[in-house]
Design a protein around this motif. Structure first.
Motif, short mmCIF file in Angstrom:
data_model
loop_
_atom_site.label_atom_id
_atom_site.label_comp_id
_atom_site.label_asym_id
_atom_site.label_seq_id
_atom_site.Cartn_x
_atom_site.Cartn_y
_atom_site.Cartn_z
N PHE A 73 -15.68 -5.10 12.97
CA PHE A 73 -15.28 -3.89 12.25
C PHE A 73 -16.53 -3.19 11.67
N PHE A 129 -4.60 2.91 10.35
CA PHE A 129 -4.66 1.46 10.20
C PHE A 129 -4.91 0.89 11.59
N ASN A 167 0.66 5.09 10.24
CA ASN A 167 1.70 4.49 9.41
C ASN A 167 1.67 2.97 9.61
N VAL A 168 1.43 2.23 8.52
CA VAL A 168 1.26 0.79 8.67
C VAL A 168 2.54 0.09 9.15
N LEU A 190 -6.38 -8.89 11.88
CA LEU A 190 -7.00 -8.34 10.67
C LEU A 190 -6.68 -6.85 10.66
N ILE A 191 -5.98 -6.39 9.64
CA ILE A 191 -5.60 -4.97 9.58
C ILE A 191 -6.51 -4.27 8.58
N GLN A 192 -7.19 -3.24 9.07
CA GLN A 192 -8.11 -2.47 8.23
C GLN A 192 -7.76 -1.00 8.30
N PHE A 193 -8.01 -0.30 7.21
CA PHE A 193 -7.82 1.15 7.19
C PHE A 193 -9.17 1.80 7.46
#
Lengths: 78, 151
Positions: free
Chosen positions: A19, A34, A48-49, A67-70
């Motif tokens: 990332f 996201f 939209n998550v 791994l969720i990142q904005f």
């Protein structure tokens, strides 16, 4: 069990480094989205998550294993 | 012992694994931002959704303001957070679950508030005797935990 956790931590660490290394290009391709990262690749993205989580489920990808990142080109102050 | 951090886009990140039999989390990946400006440690709404933590099982604790937005802090049962040391050893920390949920009602407001990450605040650093070493111009950033005999 500890080996399993350590393996997951190593994956999370690698995905975080991925990332960091790709942040500038992600700001152009996925700004204000996201993104879900797994093993050094994007496996889902959405503004939209909840929609992102639904698409992961549809693809049979466990959201607990990504791994969720904005991504934002706008500097964020918490 | 030292816990390596990543400095990404001006923020300090720490990857972790969370687990709790109370919420059937299994072992779930999560990244935290170390924020010494936050007195409270919490799991973000985005991450709580991703972990499938049932919001109905949480209790309202108090309100919090963050980045101009108002959040409800919801408390839950104890979870475990695992971090990796610089010597690739596993260390776990107990954490009484706090989830930050936005009070925004509009679609745009909710989406914006959900961009908030999970935060490790000063409470966690104090409770767990952790020090933040941050020297960005030298590329040095890690958390350090002193064991009792070193104090």
């Amino acid at each position: 069990m500890n080996q399993q956790i350590m393996q997951l931590l190593k994956e999370a660490d690698s995905d975080l480094v991925w990332f960091k290394d790709h942040l500038e290009e992600l700001k152009k391709s996925h700004d204000q989205e996201f993104i879900a990262i797994k093993n050094g690749r994007i496996v889902g993205a959405d503004k939209n998550v909840e929609k992102l989580l639904k698409s992961l489920k549809k693809e049979k990808i466990d959201s607990k294993n990504v791994l969720i990142q904005f991504v934002s080109s706008i500097p964020t102050i918490f | 012992m030292k816990f390596p951090l990543e400095f990404i886009g001006g923020s300090i990140f720490l990857p972790g694994i969370v687990s709790s039999s109370n919420y059937r989390l299994g072992f779930s990946k999560l990244s935290f931002i170390i924020d010494t400006g936050s007195p409270t440690t919490f799991i973000s709404e985005k991450d709580a959704l991703s972990l499938q933590i049932p919001f109905k099982a949480l209790r309202f604790k108090e309100h919090m303001r963050l980045g101009g937005s108002k959040y409800e802090l919801l408390s839950g049962k104890r979870i475990k957070i695992y971090f990796k040391t610089d010597e690739s050893k596993l260390t776990s920390f107990d954490f009484d679950l706090i989830v930050a949920k936005t009070t925004k009602k509009t679609h745009i407001g909710i989406q914006e508030a959900r961009s908030c990450p999970s935060i490790i605040g000063t409470d966690f650093l104090i409770q767990n005797n952790l020090g933040l070493i941050f020297w960005p111009s030298k590329g040095i950033y890690y958390l350090e935990k002193k064991i009792e005999s070193e104090l």
